[in-house]
Design a protein around this motif. Structure first.
Motif, PDB file in Angstrom:
ATOM      1  N   VAL A  17       0.813  -1.283   0.101  1.00 35.80           N
ATOM      2  CA  VAL A  17       0.105   0.235  -0.081  1.00 35.80           C
ATOM      3  C   VAL A  17       0.916   1.213  -0.002  1.00 35.80           C
ATOM      4  N   PRO A  20       2.726   4.641  -4.414  1.00 38.22           N
ATOM      5  CA  PRO A  20       1.537   5.758  -4.685  1.00 38.22           C
ATOM      6  C   PRO A  20       1.026   5.004  -5.837  1.00 38.22           C
ATOM      7  N   ARG A  23      -1.512   2.404  -4.848  1.00 39.92           N
ATOM      8  CA  ARG A  23      -2.384   2.836  -4.107  1.00 39.92           C
ATOM      9  C   ARG A  23      -3.615   3.567  -5.047  1.00 39.92           C
ATOM     10  N   ARG A  24      -3.092   4.081  -6.139  1.00 41.10           N
ATOM     11  CA  ARG A  24      -4.112   4.389  -7.076  1.00 41.10           C
ATOM     12  C   ARG A  24      -4.592   3.579  -7.864  1.00 41.10           C
ATOM     13  N   LEU A  26      -5.368   0.397  -6.507  1.00 43.03           N
ATOM     14  CA  LEU A  26      -6.457  -0.059  -5.736  1.00 43.03           C
ATOM     15  C   LEU A  26      -7.592   0.890  -5.838  1.00 43.03           C
ATOM     16  N   ASP A  27      -7.455   1.963  -5.891  1.00 44.97           N
ATOM     17  CA  ASP A  27      -8.609   3.246  -5.849  1.00 44.97           C
ATOM     18  C   ASP A  27      -9.070   2.791  -6.964  1.00 44.97           C
ATOM     19  N   LEU A  30     -11.261  -0.308  -7.034  1.00 45.61           N
ATOM     20  CA  LEU A  30     -12.594  -0.032  -6.010  1.00 45.61           C
ATOM     21  C   LEU A  30     -13.503   0.624  -6.614  1.00 45.61           C
ATOM     22  N   SER A  31     -13.195   1.844  -7.542  1.00 42.74           N
ATOM     23  CA  SER A  31     -14.268   2.588  -8.041  1.00 42.74           C
ATOM     24  C   SER A  31     -14.969   1.790  -9.093  1.00 42.74           C
ATOM     25  N   PHE A  82      -8.306  -6.772   1.782  1.00 47.21           N
ATOM     26  CA  PHE A  82      -8.212  -5.182   1.633  1.00 47.21           C
ATOM     27  C   PHE A  82      -8.593  -4.702   3.192  1.00 47.21           C
TER      28      PHE A  82
END
Lengths: 126, 126
Positions: A17, A20, A23-24, A26-27, A30-31, A82
């Motif tokens: 995580v 960066p 992280r993006r 995963l973002d 998720l969306s 997660f």
DNA sequence: GGTGATGTGCAACCAAACGTTGCACTACGG
DNA sequence: CCGTAGTGCAACGTTTGGTTGCACATCACC
């Protein structure tokens, strides 16, 4: 003694995580619900191969897993793992926050009791 | 559009905190109050130079700063910046947590309405 | 005031990780 | 069958975490 951080953080999850780009990713996962290496790379400033490597990392720590779908490989977030990562995140955050609060209280107390800022008698250097 | 993560995370702070050694160093500095490169390296599985480099990184992002003290250089945590880092940590955690909750609700809803798992009509591939 | 011990700083070097380019391979579509 | 879209593998460059080695400053003791 040495309580350090307490919740025994999982370094693998953290470093997964910590990046960066991951992280993006995963973002986005998720969306978007799911995504392939190519679809993710189109929304990121890196190439498809970089994304593929990151997906490999995330897969190895169990944060995502893939299902082959025709000629493409769709990745989606593993909810359980997660959730564990998020829990560790907030656990460390909470620990540090608590420690900050305590230090601030101590600092206030010291500042209140004595007010000498620097020198006069100093021979406690070890 | 593209709400991504919202709180506009600071990548520098994240990567500073992302490294396990730096995390442990912050932990030691918080519990010990202050420390030098040598004193920290004695409580860590790395050499003094590695610690010194990490201290440099943490200093550049403002998480710690040093005060020369005789021949040694004592580092201590910057409360404000550290509080900001913790805030960003929990902000991302909260965002992700919220997103997980929403996805779970949606998944439940879908699972309830229709039960066909895979094929039949699929031409939404982009 | 020297002399050794302790603490720091700088430079070279090694290994792993992030990122790139290039090419081969597989599956879908005309 | 042939082109295209998607993936996988390999070589390469760069940054980063870590090491060793040495030079320099400062304290402590005689």
């Amino acid at each position: 003694m040495t309580p350090t951080v307490g919740p025994a953080i999982d370094d693998d999850l953290w470093s997964a995580v910590g990046d960066p780009t991951r992280r993006r990713m995963l973002d986005l996962l998720l969306s978007g619900g799911a995504g392939t290496a190519t679809s993710l790379s189109e929304q990121l400033p890196v190439t498809r191969q970089a994304v593929a490597k990151h997906l490999g990392v995330l897969d190895r720590v169990g944060l995502v897993h893939a299902t082959p779908y025709g000629r493409e490989k769709r990745y989606h977030v593993d909810d359980e793992q997660f959730a564990r990562a998020v829990a560790q995140l907030s656990a460390v955050g909470a620990t540090w926050d608590a420690r900050l609060q305590r230090i601030k209280r101590i600092a206030e107390a010291i500042e209140r009791s004595q007010d000498d800022t620097d020198n006069e008698n100093d021979n406690e250097k070890r």
